[in-house]
Design a protein around this motif. Structure first.
Motif, PDB file in Angstrom:
ATOM      1  N   HIS A 148       2.656   6.854   0.200  1.00 35.88           N
ATOM      2  CA  HIS A 148       2.546   7.705  -0.996  1.00 35.88           C
ATOM      3  C   HIS A 148       2.904   9.141  -0.641  1.00 35.88           C
ATOM      4  O   HIS A 148       2.930   9.508   0.542  1.00 35.88           O
ATOM      5  CB  HIS A 148       1.114   7.639  -1.543  1.00 35.88           C
TER       6      HIS A 148
ATOM      7  N   ASP B 234      -0.771  12.492   5.681  1.00 33.27           N
ATOM      8  CA  ASP B 234      -1.406  11.378   4.969  1.00 33.27           C
ATOM      9  C   ASP B 234      -0.547  11.036   3.754  1.00 33.27           C
ATOM     10  O   ASP B 234      -0.566  11.754   2.742  1.00 33.27           O
ATOM     11  CB  ASP B 234      -2.821  11.787   4.544  1.00 33.27           C
ATOM     12  N   GLY B 235       0.197   9.966   3.865  1.00 31.71           N
ATOM     13  CA  GLY B 235       1.133   9.567   2.808  1.00 31.71           C
ATOM     14  C   GLY B 235       2.570   9.829   3.226  1.00 31.71           C
ATOM     15  O   GLY B 235       3.303   8.882   3.560  1.00 31.71           O
TER      16      GLY B 235
ATOM     17  N   GLU C  73      -2.109   7.837  -4.933  1.00 30.73           N
ATOM     18  CA  GLU C  73      -2.908   7.040  -4.001  1.00 30.73           C
ATOM     19  C   GLU C  73      -4.291   7.637  -3.771  1.00 30.73           C
ATOM     20  O   GLU C  73      -5.269   6.921  -3.587  1.00 30.73           O
ATOM     21  CB  GLU C  73      -2.173   6.895  -2.653  1.00 30.73           C
ATOM     22  N   GLU C  74      -4.364   8.971  -3.736  1.00 28.06           N
ATOM     23  CA  GLU C  74      -5.644   9.605  -3.394  1.00 28.06           C
ATOM     24  C   GLU C  74      -6.611   9.662  -4.575  1.00 28.06           C
ATOM     25  O   GLU C  74      -7.793   9.916  -4.379  1.00 28.06           O
ATOM     26  CB  GLU C  74      -5.423  11.032  -2.884  1.00 28.06           C
TER      27      GLU C  74
ATOM     28  N   HIS D 129       0.856   4.722   8.601  1.00 34.59           N
ATOM     29  CA  HIS D 129      -0.006   5.834   8.180  1.00 34.59           C
ATOM     30  C   HIS D 129      -0.461   6.628   9.390  1.00 34.59           C
ATOM     31  O   HIS D 129      -0.662   6.059  10.461  1.00 34.59           O
ATOM     32  CB  HIS D 129      -1.236   5.270   7.454  1.00 34.59           C
TER      33      HIS D 129
ATOM     34  N   HIS E  39      -6.257   2.590   1.476  1.00 33.57           N
ATOM     35  CA  HIS E  39      -4.785   2.620   1.466  1.00 33.57           C
ATOM     36  C   HIS E  39      -4.265   1.659   0.405  1.00 33.57           C
ATOM     37  O   HIS E  39      -4.884   0.628   0.122  1.00 33.57           O
ATOM     38  CB  HIS E  39      -4.226   2.183   2.829  1.00 33.57           C
TER      39      HIS E  39
HETATM   40 MN    MN Z   1      -2.902   7.817   2.627  1.00 35.00          MN
END
Ligand code: MN
Ligand code: GLV
Ligand code: MN
Length: 400
Positions: free
Chosen positions: A75, A86-87, A120-121, A186, A349
């Motif tokens: 993401h 992150d993503g 996603e978050e 990730h 995730h």
């Molecule tokens: Mn993530």
């Protein structure tokens, strides 16, 4: 040929958050839409065919879309004030892995795609893995359409603004039916790989995880004129909940409970709040452990609210049981990657959502700080490259 860190550098300014530090990129906001546009450009530059599905997830196909495809991706949105990796690391390593495979004259024998999942978050609409939940049918589309952001904009309005049809949100068997296996790379969000001295690892499982909203209602009033004995201050039971969260999680092996967001209304320094909204994020090794933690915290909240003459209403905003990734796929990947470490994770995730429907695996890249969801999150360039090589090896194995 691109490197993952080079691609990350190209998006470094997008959604930079001067107030919080780090990046704030949320589903269908300006920053996330800019990143989607960037991804589409990178995909098209590589001759990949880009399609956006009914739920706003973007797919870039190497070869004609078809069944039994090997899909990777992650993401581009972040938590408020999040890190750079992150993503985006899962997306940039996927693009760089395609470059590497092509440089080695690899031609996939089955369809291969990179996917960018939406929101996603849950940083904007509150529900994590929203794009993958909608895709797989793990969330009711009517409930999803009604979700609102902090400004009262509904998901239906936001997706319409982004050019999607809100009425078409929901389970998409046509898109999901093409996915034969899914692999998400990730950044690691703890110190597991640092402690083991390994740049890359595989995932075994994800903790059960939910988010609950507590609304405490009291009486808004004057901070100076209202005697202590006359108050019904919702901040008191809210504070009791924060302390109960630490207590309850400490009592269940491996459990975590966090209050990362608390909003008093109206939010004046000299005003006793009339309501306080508070979000509890709770996780544990299994459903029973998670429910026990939340049950204890909720009981403490109800009791503290009664003591202060307040009321409390609890809403479960999202929940997912423990995920165990496909053992056969993990063993296969471990074989081609040379027995890399296998780690459990406490972070959620999209791969965890897809795991309920298709064989799914995750690769982790070492994070030297061990910090995530914060600007200190990091991965060294050499480890990003190790991630690209590992992902390319996996894709070659699965799509070759
Ligand atoms: Mn993530
Ligand atoms: C997402 O990264 C989460 O675990 O909340
Ligand atoms: Mn995250």
């Amino acid at each position: 040929m691109s490197t993952a860190d080079g691609l990350l550098a190209a998006i470094d300014g997008v959604g930079a958050d001067r107030r919080r530090g780090g990046f704030s990129r949320h589903g269908f906001d300006r920053a996330e839409l800019e990143l989607r546009e960037w991804f589409v450009g990178e995909a098209e530059r590589r001759g990949l065919a880009v399609r956006t599905d009914r739920n706003g997830n973007v797919w870039a196909w190497w070869g004609a879309p078809g069944p039994d495809a090997v899909v990777t991706g992650s993401h581009l949105d972040s938590v408020p004030g999040g890190g750079a990796f992150d993503g985006p690391l899962g997306v940039t390593t996927a693009l760089a892995a395609v470059d590497l495979l092509r440089a080695n004259w690899f031609v996939p024998a089955r369809p291969l795609a990179i996917v960018v999942f939406a929101e996603e978050e849950g940083g904007r609409f509150g529900v994590p893995c929203l794009g993958s939940r909608l895709l797989t049918g793990a969330i009711d589309p009517d409930a999803a359409r009604r979700l609102t952001d902090a400004d009262g904009v509904s998901l239906a309005e936001a997706v319409a603004e982004a050019g999607l049809q809100p009425a078409r949100l929901g389970r998409d068997d046509e898109a999901l039916g093409l996915v034969g296996r899914f692999v998400e790379l990730h950044v690691e969000q703890g110190r597991g790989l640092v402690d083991l001295g390994a740049p890359v690892g595989l995932a075994s499982s994800i903790l059960a995880h939910g988010r609950w909203r507590f609304r405490f209602t009291g009486e808004g009033n004057h901070a100076g004129a209202t005697l202590i004995g006359d108050r019904r201050d919702p901040m008191l039971p809210a504070s009791a909940l924060v302390l109960a969260a630490r207590r309850a999680a400490s009592g269940v092996d491996g459990a975590r409970a966090t209050v990362g967001r608390l909003v008093p209304n109206p939010g004046g320094a000299n005003v006793i709040a009339s309501t306080v909204d508070l979000w509890l994020d709770a996780r544990a090794g299994d459903d029973a452990g998670t429910r026990a933690v939340v049950g204890e915290i909720s009981a403490a909240a109800v009791s503290a609210a009664a003591d202060e003459g307040c009321t409390v209403a609890v809403t479960e905003e999202s929940y997912g049981d423990t995920v165990h990734f496909d053992a056969a796929l993990r063993d296969e990947l471990s074989g081609v990657l040379g027995d890399v470490p296998v780690l459990a994770t406490g972070a959620g995730h999209d791969a965890g959502i897809l795991a309920a429907r298709v064989p799914t695996a995750m690769l982790f890249v070492r994070n030297p700080t061990g910090v995530s969801h914060a600007p200190a999150e990091h991965a060294e360039a050499a480890d990003c490259t190790a991630g690209v090589v590992a992902l390319a090896t996996v894709l070659e194995r699965l799509a070759g």
